[in-house]
Design a protein around this motif. Structure first.
Motif, PDB file in Angstrom:
ATOM      1  N   ASP A 147      -3.559  19.101   6.626  1.00 28.54           N
ATOM      2  CA  ASP A 147      -4.329  19.888   5.664  1.00 28.54           C
ATOM      3  C   ASP A 147      -3.506  20.103   4.406  1.00 28.54           C
ATOM      4  OD1 ASP A 147      -2.785  22.503   5.796  1.00 28.54           O
ATOM      5  OD2 ASP A 147      -3.366  22.328   7.892  1.00 28.54           O
ATOM      6  N   GLY A 148      -4.172  20.600   3.370  1.00 28.97           N
ATOM      7  CA  GLY A 148      -3.481  20.932   2.135  1.00 28.97           C
ATOM      8  C   GLY A 148      -3.582  19.879   1.054  1.00 28.97           C
ATOM      9  N   PHE A 149      -4.153  18.730   1.350  1.00 29.89           N
ATOM     10  CA  PHE A 149      -4.239  17.650   0.361  1.00 29.89           C
ATOM     11  C   PHE A 149      -5.698  17.254   0.145  1.00 29.89           C
ATOM     12  CE2 PHE A 149      -4.278  15.487   4.383  1.00 29.89           C
ATOM     13  CZ  PHE A 149      -5.095  14.383   4.191  1.00 29.89           C
ATOM     14  N   LYS A 150      -5.963  16.691  -1.023  1.00 30.13           N
ATOM     15  CA  LYS A 150      -7.269  16.132  -1.334  1.00 30.13           C
ATOM     16  C   LYS A 150      -7.190  14.664  -1.732  1.00 30.13           C
ATOM     17  CE  LYS A 150      -9.707  20.354  -2.667  1.00 30.13           C
ATOM     18  NZ  LYS A 150     -10.530  21.013  -3.723  1.00 30.13           N
ATOM     19  N   ASN A 151      -5.983  14.205  -2.044  1.00 29.96           N
ATOM     20  CA  ASN A 151      -5.783  12.829  -2.460  1.00 29.96           C
ATOM     21  C   ASN A 151      -4.589  12.246  -1.714  1.00 29.96           C
ATOM     22  OD1 ASN A 151      -7.724  12.753  -4.915  1.00 29.96           O
ATOM     23  ND2 ASN A 151      -6.435  14.536  -5.312  1.00 29.96           N
ATOM     24  N   VAL A 152      -4.708  10.989  -1.330  1.00 31.23           N
ATOM     25  CA  VAL A 152      -3.593  10.259  -0.730  1.00 31.23           C
ATOM     26  C   VAL A 152      -3.191   9.174  -1.717  1.00 31.23           C
ATOM     27  CG1 VAL A 152      -2.807   8.861   1.203  1.00 31.23           C
ATOM     28  CG2 VAL A 152      -4.413  10.739   1.606  1.00 31.23           C
ATOM     29  N   CYS A 153      -2.080   9.399  -2.404  1.00 28.48           N
ATOM     30  CA  CYS A 153      -1.594   8.456  -3.409  1.00 28.48           C
ATOM     31  C   CYS A 153      -0.245   7.918  -2.967  1.00 28.48           C
ATOM     32  CB  CYS A 153      -1.478   9.129  -4.769  1.00 28.48           C
ATOM     33  SG  CYS A 153      -3.049   9.765  -5.401  1.00 28.48           S
ATOM     34  N   VAL A 154      -0.196   6.628  -2.734  1.00 27.33           N
ATOM     35  CA  VAL A 154       1.027   5.961  -2.275  1.00 27.33           C
ATOM     36  C   VAL A 154       1.312   4.822  -3.244  1.00 27.33           C
ATOM     37  CG1 VAL A 154       2.128   4.721  -0.384  1.00 27.33           C
ATOM     38  CG2 VAL A 154       0.516   6.570   0.116  1.00 27.33           C
ATOM     39  N   TYR A 155       2.471   4.879  -3.900  1.00 24.62           N
ATOM     40  CA  TYR A 155       2.757   3.923  -4.962  1.00 24.62           C
ATOM     41  C   TYR A 155       4.079   3.188  -4.729  1.00 24.62           C
ATOM     42  CZ  TYR A 155      -0.761   6.686  -7.467  1.00 24.62           C
ATOM     43  OH  TYR A 155      -1.904   7.336  -7.824  1.00 24.62           O
ATOM     44  N   GLY A 156       4.098   1.933  -5.149  1.00 20.11           N
ATOM     45  CA  GLY A 156       5.334   1.172  -5.265  1.00 20.11           C
ATOM     46  C   GLY A 156       6.036   0.824  -3.971  1.00 20.11           C
ATOM     47  N   LEU A 157       5.306   0.716  -2.864  1.00 18.20           N
ATOM     48  CA  LEU A 157       5.920   0.381  -1.575  1.00 18.20           C
ATOM     49  C   LEU A 157       5.613  -1.075  -1.230  1.00 18.20           C
ATOM     50  CD1 LEU A 157       5.202   3.628   0.486  1.00 18.20           C
ATOM     51  CD2 LEU A 157       7.243   3.021  -0.810  1.00 18.20           C
ATOM     52  N   ARG A 158       6.542  -1.946  -1.510  1.00 20.31           N
ATOM     53  CA  ARG A 158       6.313  -3.382  -1.336  1.00 20.31           C
ATOM     54  C   ARG A 158       6.320  -3.787   0.136  1.00 20.31           C
ATOM     55  NH1 ARG A 158       6.163  -6.144  -5.761  1.00 20.31           N
ATOM     56  NH2 ARG A 158       6.376  -8.088  -4.583  1.00 20.31           N
ATOM     57  N   ASN A 159       6.932  -2.989   1.000  1.00 20.20           N
ATOM     58  CA  ASN A 159       7.013  -3.345   2.419  1.00 20.20           C
ATOM     59  C   ASN A 159       5.895  -2.727   3.257  1.00 20.20           C
ATOM     60  OD1 ASN A 159       9.499  -4.854   2.195  1.00 20.20           O
ATOM     61  ND2 ASN A 159      10.562  -2.899   1.975  1.00 20.20           N
ATOM     62  N   ASP A 203      -6.405   9.891   9.172  1.00 19.17           N
ATOM     63  CA  ASP A 203      -7.416  10.659   9.899  1.00 19.17           C
ATOM     64  C   ASP A 203      -7.547  12.005   9.205  1.00 19.17           C
ATOM     65  OD1 ASP A 203      -7.131   8.544  11.602  1.00 19.17           O
ATOM     66  OD2 ASP A 203      -7.063   9.736  13.427  1.00 19.17           O
ATOM     67  N   TYR A 204      -8.735  12.354   8.721  1.00 19.90           N
ATOM     68  CA  TYR A 204      -8.862  13.617   8.010  1.00 19.90           C
ATOM     69  C   TYR A 204     -10.035  14.426   8.526  1.00 19.90           C
ATOM     70  CZ  TYR A 204     -12.257  10.903   5.240  1.00 19.90           C
ATOM     71  OH  TYR A 204     -13.305  10.113   4.831  1.00 19.90           O
ATOM     72  N   ASP A 205      -9.862  15.756   8.518  1.00 26.02           N
ATOM     73  CA  ASP A 205     -10.927  16.666   8.926  1.00 26.02           C
ATOM     74  C   ASP A 205     -11.257  17.668   7.827  1.00 26.02           C
ATOM     75  OD1 ASP A 205      -8.642  18.186   9.065  1.00 26.02           O
ATOM     76  OD2 ASP A 205      -8.638  18.344  11.245  1.00 26.02           O
ATOM     77  N   THR A 206     -10.726  17.425   6.610  1.00 23.22           N
ATOM     78  CA  THR A 206     -11.095  18.185   5.421  1.00 23.22           C
ATOM     79  C   THR A 206     -11.476  17.177   4.331  1.00 23.22           C
ATOM     80  OG1 THR A 206      -8.789  18.242   4.661  1.00 23.22           O
ATOM     81  CG2 THR A 206      -9.550  20.099   5.998  1.00 23.22           C
ATOM     82  N   VAL A 207     -11.974  17.676   3.217  1.00 22.58           N
ATOM     83  CA  VAL A 207     -12.442  16.790   2.153  1.00 22.58           C
ATOM     84  C   VAL A 207     -11.284  15.991   1.564  1.00 22.58           C
ATOM     85  CG1 VAL A 207     -13.512  16.672  -0.121  1.00 22.58           C
ATOM     86  CG2 VAL A 207     -14.379  18.288   1.592  1.00 22.58           C
ATOM     87  N   VAL A 208     -11.413  14.674   1.553  1.00 19.67           N
ATOM     88  CA  VAL A 208     -10.469  13.791   0.868  1.00 19.67           C
ATOM     89  C   VAL A 208     -11.238  13.121  -0.267  1.00 19.67           C
ATOM     90  CG1 VAL A 208      -8.983  11.768   1.051  1.00 19.67           C
ATOM     91  CG2 VAL A 208      -9.079  13.418   2.929  1.00 19.67           C
ATOM     92  N   GLU A 209     -10.798  13.356  -1.481  1.00 17.73           N
ATOM     93  CA  GLU A 209     -11.533  12.856  -2.639  1.00 17.73           C
ATOM     94  C   GLU A 209     -11.160  11.428  -3.010  1.00 17.73           C
ATOM     95  OE1 GLU A 209     -10.731  15.688  -5.702  1.00 17.73           O
ATOM     96  OE2 GLU A 209     -11.971  17.268  -4.782  1.00 17.73           O
ATOM     97  N   ARG A 210      -9.886  11.076  -2.805  1.00 19.25           N
ATOM     98  CA  ARG A 210      -9.444   9.770  -3.292  1.00 19.25           C
ATOM     99  C   ARG A 210      -8.303   9.221  -2.458  1.00 19.25           C
ATOM    100  NH1 ARG A 210     -10.185   6.870  -7.826  1.00 19.25           N
ATOM    101  NH2 ARG A 210      -8.535   5.476  -8.557  1.00 19.25           N
ATOM    102  N   ILE A 211      -8.346   7.917  -2.227  1.00 17.55           N
ATOM    103  CA  ILE A 211      -7.243   7.185  -1.609  1.00 17.55           C
ATOM    104  C   ILE A 211      -6.808   6.122  -2.607  1.00 17.55           C
ATOM    105  CG2 ILE A 211      -6.538   5.651   0.265  1.00 17.55           C
ATOM    106  CD1 ILE A 211      -8.537   7.072   2.057  1.00 17.55           C
ATOM    107  N   ASP A 212      -5.565   6.222  -3.059  1.00 12.91           N
ATOM    108  CA  ASP A 212      -5.029   5.326  -4.087  1.00 12.91           C
ATOM    109  C   ASP A 212      -3.733   4.724  -3.557  1.00 12.91           C
ATOM    110  OD1 ASP A 212      -4.319   3.994  -6.349  1.00 12.91           O
ATOM    111  OD2 ASP A 212      -4.506   5.702  -7.709  1.00 12.91           O
ATOM    112  N   ILE A 213      -3.770   3.441  -3.234  1.00 14.95           N
ATOM    113  CA  ILE A 213      -2.613   2.794  -2.615  1.00 14.95           C
ATOM    114  C   ILE A 213      -2.188   1.590  -3.434  1.00 14.95           C
ATOM    115  CG2 ILE A 213      -1.723   1.651  -0.546  1.00 14.95           C
ATOM    116  CD1 ILE A 213      -3.701   3.238   1.106  1.00 14.95           C
ATOM    117  N   ASP A 214      -0.911   1.579  -3.806  1.00 10.28           N
ATOM    118  CA  ASP A 214      -0.316   0.449  -4.499  1.00 10.28           C
ATOM    119  C   ASP A 214       0.713  -0.167  -3.558  1.00 10.28           C
ATOM    120  OD1 ASP A 214       0.844  -1.394  -6.179  1.00 10.28           O
ATOM    121  OD2 ASP A 214       2.009   0.083  -7.317  1.00 10.28           O
TER     122      ASP A 214
END
Length: 482
Positions: A192-204, A211-222
């Motif tokens: 809990d505590g988040f609304k966005n999952v942003c993961v950047y710059g991980l080449r590996n 798995d979420y049980d609260t509102v997730v507005e955006r998933i942004d993965i680089d």
């Protein structure tokens, strides 16, 4: 002679790693002085208060074992600590033991601690952020270190990060993941505590599980090497907006939950996944219609998919054509086959259809004759697979097979069984009926096709679990007169 005692320590330690509890380790230690030495130097500690009848004995054992390794200046390979704290003295022991282990370094940590009669969770020590050799970290039900956003995170070796029932905000997710340059697998489950999952710059990075049980507005993965993205919408809140444009190798996306609550359904969701090859969907409600768009690379679509173990079936398929897999986990009737027939005649591009019989036959196919009044010919398919439930009556299978062949006309068909077929007569009847129905279908089409019938020796070999029998239609070459 005790040959095991002559093994090098690292091999003996590997054998000990298969033990499931401290009790089993103690039993091994009494075999000989050699095994006593090996268990004492075994660099894997697994503590669970469920394995002890006395809480006092458990915490004394935790204190003793971790102190011994600290005094030996040994870097632990793995520490797993599962406990419920009831007294302040127990909290002090856990804090002290974790500090000792973390100061010496370790490679894998699984921490699952809860506190009774407290409104707050156990907070991990700040020392954790400085363990540069840590390769795998699993945190369940704990608070992250208080200095996470203040101090440098030195997880330069971390490959696997799993957070479960942890309170974490958007910035903490971003900061934590970017501090793990070698990260290959990231799980965030029921946090809990988040609304966005942003993961950047991980080449590996190769696997992300959300798995979420609260509102997730955006998933942004680089992550250019991401292969699998697993999403579970536990309470059917709705699919988030997604940006996966840089994930050029993403090929498998299973989604459990509900689509976005808008008029476009899954259109917006699927448009953010233009490069996936396999999309599995399991929802808590049924759709009158389902639209997937902007997925030109899609070769396999599974709906619904309710069992995790079914995912590998795609990779194990011997047919590499574009395919659709149907997992029939609920009631099935003639209406379902009518809808399947209509779906097949849409421009979907599927050449292989995998059907798994896992349905409840509460309604018999009594209306099959009415379906036969539809003038459309069966849809031409390269291949069909049927998963048999051997607990069903033979008549149910016959009705099901007739409904399948009313929908489509396959060039090959495979029957698989989820359990051993010990009744030879039942197996022979299945083969005979399937053979006759397929042959009758070709006779109706006025074509010269020979169906390869399994031999009796093959039938005998099919009594084992998971075996399959094949029916392949082959054109009969007519010899020219002369």
């Amino acid at each position: 002679m005790d040959r095991i005692s002559e093994l090098p320590d690292f091999i003996a330690h590997h054998i000990l790693s298969f033990l499931n509890s401290p009790t089993e380790l103690v039993r091994m230690s009494v075999l000989s002085k050699t095994w006593l030495h090996l268990t004492a130097s075994f660099p894997v500690l697994y503590f669970s208060d469920d394995d002890f009848t006395s809480r006092d004995t458990f915490f004394k054992y935790v204190d003793y074992a971790t102190t011994r390794f600290y005094l030996q200046n040994v870097t632990l390979y793995r520490l797993k600590l599962v406990a419920t704290l009831e007294e302040h003295a127990e909290l002090d022991i856990v804090n002290r033991c974790l500090e000792l282990v973390l100061n010496n370094g370790l490679y894998e940590l699984v921490i699952d601690i809860s506190i009774t009669n407290s409104s707050s969770n156990y907070r991990l020590p700040n020392t954790l952020l400085s363990v540069s050799v840590l390769e795998s970290l699993t945190i369940r039900g704990c608070e992250l270190p208080s200095s996470l956003m203040l101090d440098a995170v030195k997880f330069k070796s971390l490959i696997e990060l799993k957070l479960e029932s942890v309170s974490i905000d958007d910035e903490a997710i971003k900061h934590l993941t970017t501090s793990c340059p070698r990260l290959e697998e990231f799980h965030i489950v029921s946090c809990d505590g988040f609304k966005n999952v942003c993961v950047y710059g991980l080449r590996n990075l190769q696997v992300v599980w959300i798995d979420y049980d609260t509102v997730v507005e955006r998933i942004d993965i680089d992550a250019p090497n991401l292969l699998f993205l697993f999403i579970t919408d536990i309470y059917g809140i709705g699919a988030p907006q997604m940006n996966l444009a840089s994930c050029k190798k993403l090929v498998v996306v299973p989604y459990f939950g509900l689509p976005s609550p808008n008029s476009n359904g899954f259109t917006n969701f699927s448009s953010s996944l233009p490069i996936i090859e396999s999309f599995f969907l399991d929802t808590k409600s049924k759709f009158d219609s389902l639209r997937l768009s902007s997925a030109p690379s899609l070769i396999s679509f599974g709906y619904p998919l309710v069992m995790y173990y079914q995912w590998p079936l795609l990779r194990l398929s011997t047919h590499l054509n574009v395919c659709m897999q149907c997992y029939l986990d609920g009631d099935i009737n003639t209406l379902w086959f009518y809808m399947l027939r209509l779906f097949l005649y849409q421009k979907n591009g599927f050449e292989v259809l995998n059907l798994y019989i896992q349905a409840t036959y509460r309604q018999k196919f009594i209306d099959l004759e009415k379906l036969k009044t539809v003038t459309l010919p069966p849809y031409e398919l390269e291949h069909v697979e049927l998963q048999l439930d051997t607990h069903k009556e033979l008549l149910d299978y016959v009705a099901f097979l007739e409904a399948v062949l009313w929908c489509c006309r396959p060039r090959s068909l495979i029957l698989r069984s989820t359990s051993p077929l010990s009744d030879f007569k039942e197996l022979s009847d299945l083969v005979k009926i399937t053979y006759e129905k397929l042959l009758k279908q070709e006779d109706q089409g006025h074509t010269s096709i020979q169906i390869v019938k399994p031999s009796s020796s093959l039938l005998m070999s099919l009594s084992g679990e998971g075996r399959a029998m094949s029916f392949i239609k082959e054109e009969v070459v007519q010899e020219e007169a002369g």
